[in-house]
Each structure stands twice: as C-alpha cells, then as structure tokens.
Design a protein around this motif. Structure first.
Motif, PDB file in Angstrom:
ATOM      1  N   ALA A  45     -12.385  13.726 -10.284  1.00 48.77           N
ATOM      2  CA  ALA A  45     -12.111  13.710 -11.718  1.00 48.77           C
ATOM      3  C   ALA A  45     -12.095  12.275 -12.240  1.00 48.77           C
ATOM      4  O   ALA A  45     -12.615  12.002 -13.329  1.00 48.77           O
ATOM      5  CB  ALA A  45     -10.784  14.401 -12.011  1.00 48.77           C
ATOM      6  N   LYS A  46     -11.521  11.353 -11.476  1.00 43.69           N
ATOM      7  CA  LYS A  46     -11.499   9.943 -11.888  1.00 43.69           C
ATOM      8  C   LYS A  46     -12.911   9.367 -11.922  1.00 43.69           C
ATOM      9  O   LYS A  46     -13.249   8.597 -12.824  1.00 43.69           O
ATOM     10  CB  LYS A  46     -10.621   9.127 -10.943  1.00 43.69           C
ATOM     11  CG  LYS A  46      -9.148   9.331 -11.179  1.00 43.69           C
ATOM     12  CD  LYS A  46      -8.323   8.371 -10.346  1.00 43.69           C
ATOM     13  CE  LYS A  46      -6.870   8.477 -10.734  1.00 43.69           C
ATOM     14  NZ  LYS A  46      -6.074   7.384 -10.196  1.00 43.69           N
ATOM     15  N   ILE A  47     -13.722   9.736 -10.960  1.00 42.06           N
ATOM     16  CA  ILE A  47     -15.114   9.270 -10.951  1.00 42.06           C
ATOM     17  C   ILE A  47     -15.851   9.804 -12.174  1.00 42.06           C
ATOM     18  O   ILE A  47     -16.571   9.059 -12.848  1.00 42.06           O
ATOM     19  CB  ILE A  47     -15.835   9.689  -9.652  1.00 42.06           C
ATOM     20  CG1 ILE A  47     -15.258   8.906  -8.468  1.00 42.06           C
ATOM     21  CG2 ILE A  47     -17.341   9.468  -9.763  1.00 42.06           C
ATOM     22  CD1 ILE A  47     -15.781   9.330  -7.126  1.00 42.06           C
ATOM     23  N   ASP A  48     -15.663  11.082 -12.483  1.00 40.78           N
ATOM     24  CA  ASP A  48     -16.315  11.679 -13.661  1.00 40.78           C
ATOM     25  C   ASP A  48     -15.871  10.984 -14.946  1.00 40.78           C
ATOM     26  O   ASP A  48     -16.690  10.722 -15.829  1.00 40.78           O
ATOM     27  CB  ASP A  48     -16.029  13.176 -13.741  1.00 40.78           C
ATOM     28  CG  ASP A  48     -16.719  13.956 -12.625  1.00 40.78           C
ATOM     29  OD1 ASP A  48     -17.701  13.429 -12.052  1.00 40.78           O
ATOM     30  OD2 ASP A  48     -16.274  15.084 -12.335  1.00 40.78           O
ATOM     31  N   ARG A  49     -14.571  10.668 -15.060  1.00 43.80           N
ATOM     32  CA  ARG A  49     -14.072   9.965 -16.258  1.00 43.80           C
ATOM     33  C   ARG A  49     -14.705   8.577 -16.357  1.00 43.80           C
ATOM     34  O   ARG A  49     -15.092   8.141 -17.444  1.00 43.80           O
ATOM     35  CB  ARG A  49     -12.550   9.847 -16.222  1.00 43.80           C
ATOM     36  CG  ARG A  49     -11.836  11.105 -16.651  1.00 43.80           C
ATOM     37  CD  ARG A  49     -10.365  10.867 -16.942  1.00 43.80           C
ATOM     38  NE  ARG A  49      -9.618  10.284 -15.842  1.00 43.80           N
ATOM     39  CZ  ARG A  49      -9.033  10.977 -14.870  1.00 43.80           C
ATOM     40  NH1 ARG A  49      -9.105  12.288 -14.857  1.00 43.80           N
ATOM     41  NH2 ARG A  49      -8.368  10.362 -13.908  1.00 43.80           N
ATOM     42  N   ALA A  50     -14.818   7.882 -15.223  1.00 43.16           N
ATOM     43  CA  ALA A  50     -15.410   6.545 -15.232  1.00 43.16           C
ATOM     44  C   ALA A  50     -16.884   6.602 -15.642  1.00 43.16           C
ATOM     45  O   ALA A  50     -17.353   5.759 -16.410  1.00 43.16           O
ATOM     46  CB  ALA A  50     -15.265   5.900 -13.854  1.00 43.16           C
ATOM     47  N   LYS A  51     -17.596   7.605 -15.148  1.00 45.65           N
ATOM     48  CA  LYS A  51     -19.004   7.770 -15.534  1.00 45.65           C
ATOM     49  C   LYS A  51     -19.126   8.005 -17.038  1.00 45.65           C
ATOM     50  O   LYS A  51     -19.995   7.435 -17.691  1.00 45.65           O
ATOM     51  CB  LYS A  51     -19.641   8.939 -14.779  1.00 45.65           C
ATOM     52  CG  LYS A  51     -19.939   8.657 -13.330  1.00 45.65           C
ATOM     53  CD  LYS A  51     -20.573   9.892 -12.696  1.00 45.65           C
ATOM     54  CE  LYS A  51     -20.965   9.674 -11.274  1.00 45.65           C
ATOM     55  NZ  LYS A  51     -21.556  10.888 -10.667  1.00 45.65           N
ATOM     56  N   GLN A  52     -18.241   8.850 -17.570  1.00 49.23           N
ATOM     57  CA  GLN A  52     -18.278   9.145 -19.004  1.00 49.23           C
ATOM     58  C   GLN A  52     -17.946   7.893 -19.817  1.00 49.23           C
ATOM     59  O   GLN A  52     -18.578   7.630 -20.839  1.00 49.23           O
ATOM     60  CB  GLN A  52     -17.307  10.278 -19.353  1.00 49.23           C
ATOM     61  CG  GLN A  52     -17.420  10.733 -20.792  1.00 49.23           C
ATOM     62  CD  GLN A  52     -18.810  11.242 -21.133  1.00 49.23           C
ATOM     63  OE1 GLN A  52     -19.385  12.052 -20.395  1.00 49.23           O
ATOM     64  NE2 GLN A  52     -19.361  10.788 -22.241  1.00 49.23           N
ATOM     65  N   GLN A  53     -16.975   7.114 -19.365  1.00 48.88           N
ATOM     66  CA  GLN A  53     -16.628   5.872 -20.063  1.00 48.88           C
ATOM     67  C   GLN A  53     -17.814   4.913 -20.064  1.00 48.88           C
ATOM     68  O   GLN A  53     -18.083   4.244 -21.066  1.00 48.88           O
ATOM     69  CB  GLN A  53     -15.410   5.212 -19.415  1.00 48.88           C
ATOM     70  CG  GLN A  53     -14.116   5.940 -19.692  1.00 48.88           C
ATOM     71  CD  GLN A  53     -12.948   5.350 -18.917  1.00 48.88           C
ATOM     72  OE1 GLN A  53     -13.120   4.608 -17.954  1.00 48.88           O
ATOM     73  NE2 GLN A  53     -11.740   5.699 -19.345  1.00 48.88           N
ATOM     74  N   ALA A  54     -18.535   4.852 -18.950  1.00 50.17           N
ATOM     75  CA  ALA A  54     -19.707   3.979 -18.889  1.00 50.17           C
ATOM     76  C   ALA A  54     -20.776   4.454 -19.876  1.00 50.17           C
ATOM     77  O   ALA A  54     -21.380   3.643 -20.583  1.00 50.17           O
ATOM     78  CB  ALA A  54     -20.267   3.945 -17.470  1.00 50.17           C
ATOM     79  N   LYS A  55     -20.983   5.767 -19.953  1.00 46.00           N
ATOM     80  CA  LYS A  55     -21.956   6.314 -20.903  1.00 46.00           C
ATOM     81  C   LYS A  55     -21.549   6.025 -22.342  1.00 46.00           C
ATOM     82  O   LYS A  55     -22.392   5.807 -23.201  1.00 46.00           O
ATOM     83  CB  LYS A  55     -22.099   7.825 -20.721  1.00 46.00           C
ATOM     84  CG  LYS A  55     -22.887   8.236 -19.518  1.00 46.00           C
ATOM     85  CD  LYS A  55     -22.982   9.760 -19.433  1.00 46.00           C
ATOM     86  CE  LYS A  55     -23.690  10.193 -18.175  1.00 46.00           C
ATOM     87  NZ  LYS A  55     -23.731  11.668 -18.062  1.00 46.00           N
TER      88      LYS A  55
END
Length: 75
Positions: A45-55
């Motif tokens: 979940a943290k990885i997914d949030r970080a990916k979304q923040q990068a996008k």
C-alpha cells in the motif's frame, strides 16, 4: 541448536501452533511483534501511494549528488 522463526497470520494460527508445540514438548517462546516490521499488505500500500504521488508530481527530483546532499541537509 537451531532456531525457527514462525510468523502466524492470525490469532487462530498462533494458538494452534502454540498448542502443537506444547503437545510435542518443544521449548518455545512468544515475543511481542516488532513494530518496525510492517505487514505485506501495508508495505505494498505504501509503494502504491508513493507511485501515485510521483504521478501527481509530488516527488522531489535530484540530478546530482550535491543536490541530493543539499536536500537531505534541509530536512
């Protein structure tokens, strides 16, 4: 003697394992979980949030070691 570390996923698993070890007369100890470890679901979940923040453009971009050092010093 070797040690075996087991990570039950539920209280039911923990209870069953404890009963089994007691029945087999195997010496064991139960310790509190390490709060620094996170569950696999939380990790992804943290990885997914970080990916979304990068996008969303909310990341920090550094190109050189000097920029990285300057950023880290500013924290």
């Amino acid at each position: 003697m070797e040690s075996i570390t087991i990570y039950p996923k539920s209280e039911k698993q923990k209870t069953l394992l404890k009963s089994l070890l007691e029945e087999m007369k195997v010496r064991f100890e139960i310790s509190r979980s390490d709060d620094t470890l996170m569950e696999e679901e939380e990790f992804y979940a943290k990885i997914d949030r970080a990916k979304q923040q990068a996008k969303d453009g909310k990341g920090i971009h550094v190109k050189t070691k000097e920029e990285l050092q300057a950023y880290l010093n500013s924290l």
